[in-house]
Design an enzyme around this catalytic site. Sequence first.
Site, PDB file in Angstrom:
ATOM      1  N   GLU B  60       0.807  -1.226   0.000  1.00  0.00           N
ATOM      2  CA  GLU B  60       0.000   0.000   0.000  1.00  0.00           C
ATOM      3  C   GLU B  60       0.839   1.275   0.000  1.00  0.00           C
ATOM      4  OE1 GLU B  60      -0.692  -2.665   1.835  1.00  0.00           O
ATOM      5  OE2 GLU B  60      -2.624  -3.282   1.019  1.00  0.00           O
ATOM      6  N   HIS B 129     -12.072  -4.579   7.996  1.00  0.00           N
ATOM      7  CA  HIS B 129     -12.745  -4.229   6.743  1.00  0.00           C
ATOM      8  C   HIS B 129     -13.918  -3.267   6.954  1.00  0.00           C
ATOM      9  CE1 HIS B 129     -10.468  -7.661   5.326  1.00  0.00           C
ATOM     10  NE2 HIS B 129     -10.898  -7.500   4.098  1.00  0.00           N
TER      11      HIS B 129
END
Lengths: 356, 325
Positions: B60, B129
């Site tokens: 990321e 999430h």
Amino acid sequence: METVAKFDISYSQSLNVSAQLNISLEQLAARGINHEDLIEFYRTMLLVRIFDTKAIALQRTGRIGTYASCLGQEAISTAIGNTMAAEDVFIPGYRDAATLILRGTKMEELLLYWGGDSRGMNFSINTQDLPYNVPIASQCCHSIGIGYAFKLRQQPRVAVVVCGDGGTSEGDFYESLNAAGTWNLPIVFVVINNQWAISVPRSKQSGCKTLAQKAIAGGFKGEQVDGNDIIGCHLKLQQAIDSARAGNGPHLIEAICYRLGDHTTADDASRYRDAAELEQAWKEEPVARLKTFLVENQLITEQQLESIQQQCSEAVEASVEKYLATETEAVSSIFEHMYQEMPAGLRQQLAQLETQ
Amino acid sequence: MPEMTLIEAVNAAMSYEMGVDESVVVLGEDVGTNGGVFRATDNLQQQYGEMRVFDTPLAESLICGMSVGLAAQGLKPVAEIQFMGFIYAAFDQIICHASRMRNRTRGRLTCPMVLRAPYGGGIHAPEHHSESTEAIFAHVPGIRVVIPSSPARAYGLLLAAIRDPDPVVFLEPKRIYRAQSEMVADDGQALPLDVCFTLRQGSDITLISWGAMLLETMQAADALAERGIDAEVIDLATIKPIDKATILQSVEKTGRCVIVSEAAKSGGVAAEISAIIAEEGLTTLLAPIVRVSGHDTVMPMFKLEQKYMPSVAQIVTAVSKVMEF
């Protein structure tokens, strides 16, 4: 069991610690370095040495802020600047005065930066080069985007990114090597291994025998060069840059040198570093080594040496005068460069500040 | 005019802009052949090729950091972080580089990039999430944080984000990715950034929310109407910088404000809105500002996530108390 892959890491040196060149001047000229180039190498390294000394003096007398010296890194930084093409992009760390000066950054711009003024990174000549990068090794990720842009546009350009030995421990460094190899990007990674990450020595930074071998994990070649040997650095950089430009992908060069100064003017290396080690390092440093070579081989006269010394000192003094004569930016500049157009909330805060 | 879900509108906006602007590139994990785990980038690689729409290694910080490099070269990267729970590895690149490249170079280099990420709870997703941590990003000077709440606004705001000359963190409320469809013209018309959208006019109380929680907020407004309470509903839309004028004008009209957010309560965007009203609109208030929000806890795993997220009943109760003050 069978061996499925094998790797090796080479070390190269052209001008050794005794100032002996291991190839002839004719061979050197055939590889693109002639007599005049050698003198220019010396001129740039001396200029940066004088600049560095002056910058420390300016800090000690309160005229710039904390300064990170490049003492001991003159050879590799000069070699990078001399081997990059103007259209390439340089992605610096923060000890890269020689490279930036060769790429067109003015010394007064560097002084502005260290003097606490962001205009110092608004380079007027090398407009696509990235600014100094203080968070360690995050610039490696930027080089991936820049290299990817060159590849996307099919431009024969190269991104050269530097970081230190400490930087090779960062996640961004590894992520970038991995990506550069994945996409076969035109990037040259230069690890300037000056042996010290503030107070932490190279031996405590990594269990790897070389830092160059980290490139192997990224899927491309890494090699070591004597970072105090400007000729060796130049030849290796030229090869790596030419190869990347030709579409052969990334390359890593670990330049082994020594941080002769403190980490910054806010540091005192005598707290953690052995005086004998430093004394030894001074015997290997790059500027004196090239000077000895030039003098011993009668490639430079005493008169030329004096003239270069004087020209460099005058250039540094002129840049200091320009820096000291630069007015501080208007307070509005704090707000003006946050967004292309200043949002309402910032306009309100600026108005409040200006009425105080 | 096609009917689109929010995720289809996100896809349509990227596709439109890639078609008219060659400098737009799309990158991220699984955005290529797979078209994104939510299909946000479905078919883009087939349309625009493997160089402009590309899968990155699973990293990321690299995704965000290389976007800074792409942007410094004049490209317009639209990078996807697969879930907001994975965005923190990229935070250094956002706060140290994307947000301040323009400032650090006095405008010489800029960072016209978009970092997209699905965010928020309510879909029974695994751990990491379901967070709503937009406030962390809203605190960073130099970036915009934008959250759409409908397909049409997703389309128009994403186009605006891609065209914006500065970095935008574009958070997509995944709970409503497919919850509703509406007509979206797909005509390349962007919506303005830095402004709120008033979704419902009212005179008694101002309800402010963003993202998926507008669903409950609008339902609450309907329920309140049945009780004779006329609520104005504002979609914040741009979380940073906040459109203070629209909020203050509404509160001046209604005198009351409830802010609905699924983020943790302390130090959040709802707190910032409360502070804006307290600083600049205190005298217009008839009652205290109330936040209906998540809690200062870890977002629970999905068996208890409904207990974390504000409900229509909680909003109605909060409004009733404010009205009775």
